[in-house]
Scaffold this active site. Structure first.
Site, PDB file in Angstrom:
ATOM      1  N   GLY A 121      -1.178 103.582 -30.621  1.00 34.56           N
ATOM      2  CA  GLY A 121      -1.241 103.100 -31.998  1.00 34.56           C
ATOM      3  C   GLY A 121      -1.976 101.791 -32.203  1.00 34.56           C
ATOM      4  N   ASP A 179       9.515  99.342 -35.643  1.00 33.31           N
ATOM      5  CA  ASP A 179      10.318 100.094 -36.605  1.00 33.31           C
ATOM      6  C   ASP A 179      11.789  99.931 -36.218  1.00 33.31           C
ATOM      7  OD1 ASP A 179      11.174 101.956 -38.470  1.00 33.31           O
ATOM      8  OD2 ASP A 179      10.318 103.681 -37.470  1.00 33.31           O
ATOM      9  N   LYS A 215       9.014  96.588 -39.820  1.00 36.31           N
ATOM     10  CA  LYS A 215       9.944  97.112 -40.830  1.00 36.31           C
ATOM     11  C   LYS A 215      11.316  96.498 -40.573  1.00 36.31           C
ATOM     12  CE  LYS A 215       7.784 101.749 -41.043  1.00 36.31           C
ATOM     13  NZ  LYS A 215       8.016 103.176 -40.695  1.00 36.31           N
ATOM     14  N   ARG A 235      -5.282 108.353 -37.339  1.00 39.66           N
ATOM     15  CA  ARG A 235      -5.486 107.057 -36.669  1.00 39.66           C
ATOM     16  C   ARG A 235      -6.818 106.414 -37.055  1.00 39.66           C
ATOM     17  NH1 ARG A 235      -1.565 106.535 -32.666  1.00 39.66           N
ATOM     18  NH2 ARG A 235      -0.972 108.422 -31.556  1.00 39.66           N
TER      19      ARG A 235
HETATM   20  P1  IMP Z   1      10.306 102.035 -32.756  1.00 38.13           P
HETATM   21  O1  IMP Z   1      10.609 102.250 -31.300  1.00 38.13           O
HETATM   22  O2  IMP Z   1      11.231 102.811 -33.642  1.00 38.13           O
HETATM   23  O3  IMP Z   1      10.259 100.570 -33.142  1.00 38.13           O
HETATM   24  O4  IMP Z   1       8.910 102.667 -33.060  1.00 38.13           O
HETATM   25  C1  IMP Z   1       7.796 102.163 -32.538  1.00 38.13           C
HETATM   26  C2  IMP Z   1       6.650 103.125 -32.582  1.00 38.13           C
HETATM   27  O5  IMP Z   1       6.843 104.170 -33.509  1.00 38.13           O
HETATM   28  C3  IMP Z   1       5.434 102.390 -33.053  1.00 38.13           C
HETATM   29  O6  IMP Z   1       4.761 101.791 -31.982  1.00 38.13           O
HETATM   30  C4  IMP Z   1       4.637 103.474 -33.715  1.00 38.13           C
HETATM   31  O7  IMP Z   1       3.822 104.107 -32.767  1.00 38.13           O
HETATM   32  C5  IMP Z   1       5.665 104.430 -34.237  1.00 38.13           C
HETATM   33  N1  IMP Z   1       5.926 104.216 -35.668  1.00 38.13           N
HETATM   34  C6  IMP Z   1       6.938 103.544 -36.244  1.00 38.13           C
HETATM   35  N2  IMP Z   1       6.858 103.553 -37.585  1.00 38.13           N
HETATM   36  C7  IMP Z   1       5.732 104.243 -37.871  1.00 38.13           C
HETATM   37  C8  IMP Z   1       5.070 104.595 -39.113  1.00 38.13           C
HETATM   38  O8  IMP Z   1       5.495 104.250 -40.239  1.00 38.13           O
HETATM   39  N3  IMP Z   1       3.922 105.307 -38.979  1.00 38.13           N
HETATM   40  C9  IMP Z   1       3.413 105.692 -37.786  1.00 38.13           C
HETATM   41  N4  IMP Z   1       3.990 105.398 -36.616  1.00 38.13           N
HETATM   42  C10 IMP Z   1       5.135 104.671 -36.655  1.00 38.13           C
HETATM   43 MG    MG Z   2       3.042 102.444 -31.063  1.00 41.25          MG
END
Ligand code: IMP
Ligand code: MG
Length: 175
Positions: free
Chosen positions: A45, A103, A131, A165
């Protein structure tokens, strides 16, 4: 903008992204210019953000790449999978992790633990998007490009099931 089976609308324009990225580069430049930092870019990402951010720095930088994912479709699956390659030269370095979005924080909670176990001098976390309302892990984010509400976004490196992307702005899913 249609991505797979959902409609998206512009959320953060190209111009705003550019300002955010330049702002981060200035802050990091000030804090790290004389500390020989190692930038660790989280794939996939962060590849677009990292490319713009690293070229906005006005000093010569050392960059490594890792891959570590926990996301399937629009929902976090909760466990970060271990397709990870940690660079060997982390020891004793001032590491800055370059992430696209934090996130739930699951991915970064796990990754920060893993990278700290390699005995860097310091580790800071920089993310383009954050977020805060979605965070459920104890993750300290040191540099935030922009805090956003808890909605699904795509573009500028971020994908929806592998798609989008390449979009040059950040789009949000229409409810
Ligand atoms: P986390 O482990 O829940 O914090 O998620 C982290 C990963 O989820 C990020 O590095 C993104 O690759 C993906 N991610 C989280 N939110 C989004 C979003 O709104 N759109 C796309 N990918 C997301
Ligand atoms: Mg990511």
């Amino acid at each position: 903008m249609r991505v797979k089976d959902r409609d998206f609308e512009v959320f953060i324009s190209k111009e705003e992204i550019e300002k955010i990225v330049k702002g981060l580069a200035q802050r990091i430049g000030k804090d790290y210019e004389d500390r020989n930092p190692l930038f660790v870019v989280m794939l996939n990402g962060s590849f677009v953000f990292a490319a713009d951010f690293l070229r906005s720095l006005d000093f010569v930088a050392d960059v490594a790449f890792v891959r570590y994912s926990s996301y399937v479709g629009m929902n976090t699956v909760g466990v970060a999978s271990c397709d990870i390659v940690i660079p060997e030269h982390v020891k004793g370095r001032n590491v800055i992790v370059v992430e696209d979005i934090v996130d739930s924080g699951v991915t970064m909670a796990q990754f920060m633990k893993d990278i700290k176990s390699l005995n860097p001098e310091s580790v800071a976390l920089m993310t383009l998007l954050f977020k805060p309302d979605s965070l459920r892990e104890n993750v300290k984010v040191d540099y935030v490009g922009k805090a956003i509400e808890n909605r699904f976004v795509v573009g500028y490196g971020l994908d929806y099931d592998g798609l989008g992307r390449n979009l040059d702005a950040i789009y949000v899913v229409k409810e």
